[in-house]
Design an enzyme around this catalytic site. Sequence first.
Site, short mmCIF file in Angstrom:
data_model
loop_
_atom_site.label_atom_id
_atom_site.label_comp_id
_atom_site.label_asym_id
_atom_site.label_seq_id
_atom_site.Cartn_x
_atom_site.Cartn_y
_atom_site.Cartn_z
N GLU A 83 0.80 -1.22 0.00
CA GLU A 83 0.00 0.00 0.00
C GLU A 83 0.83 1.27 0.00
O GLU A 83 0.31 2.36 -0.22
CB GLU A 83 -0.94 -0.01 1.21
N GLU A 114 7.16 -22.29 7.14
CA GLU A 114 7.59 -21.45 8.26
C GLU A 114 8.57 -22.17 9.20
O GLU A 114 9.17 -21.56 10.07
CB GLU A 114 6.39 -20.96 9.06
#
Length: 275
Positions: A83, A114
């Site tokens: 953004e 992960e």
Amino acid sequence: MAEDFKKITEQNSYYNDLEQKSVSELTKIINKEDQTVANAVEKSLSQIETLIKEVVKQVSSGGRLFYIGAGTSGRLGILDASECPPTFGVSDDVVIGLIAGGDQAIRKAVEFAEDNTELGWQDLQAYNIHKGDIVIGIVASGTTPYVLGAIEHCKSHNIPTGCITCNPKSPLAKAVDFPIEVVVGPEVVTGSSRMKAGTAQKMILNMISTALMIKLGRVEGHKMVDMQLSNHKLVNRGVQMIREALKVSEAKAKQLLNQHKSVRQAIANGQKTHQ
């Protein structure tokens, strides 16, 4: 792992028999818990301020801000990074979000990604990371190997590090230079850290990137003068900004925006003409 470390994010919910509750009861419970998040973030403001100052120092000197995480935490970092260019007009290599499992993990979980202690550092190396940059690990639990491994490598290469975690005294918080520990308590659905923990992380990421961009001069007054004009809504917003700044008609504001393709440049050139 230290004896004083307890995963509050994994503790049992305060609410039992959720499946027996009405939608009305469920929404009230979730809303009640959500209201505690801002207060938890407030208690961490001094840590947040310290990290932001380091981020501003590094990026102002030409470095980059990296967010690195897995699952929800990784997605939130990517969201915040993605953004920045449209909102503040910066290049997409100023704030970079990385997630365990790569871009495919944004939409669908990548099994065991992960748990790899070397993969995070490999992902950072693909960007030629160096000590002028800064890396923020985003991990609700504070124990994710993908992030911990990356942070350890960063430390050995003198790269500044921070974190956003929701457990106090976690291995991650102890490993980084600038920890943020925001303790939101057990989730409504036990262990579902996409809820309060995710909300807290999002709020803190908003603070980090927004404060950074303001300090980089990407906001004037309270206006996003460098935003990308990528749709009609943003073009119209830009026109209104120019009208307010220069006290000109809508037609004149549109003309200036069309001419300069930038709210900042339109205002600056409009002010010159009025002098």
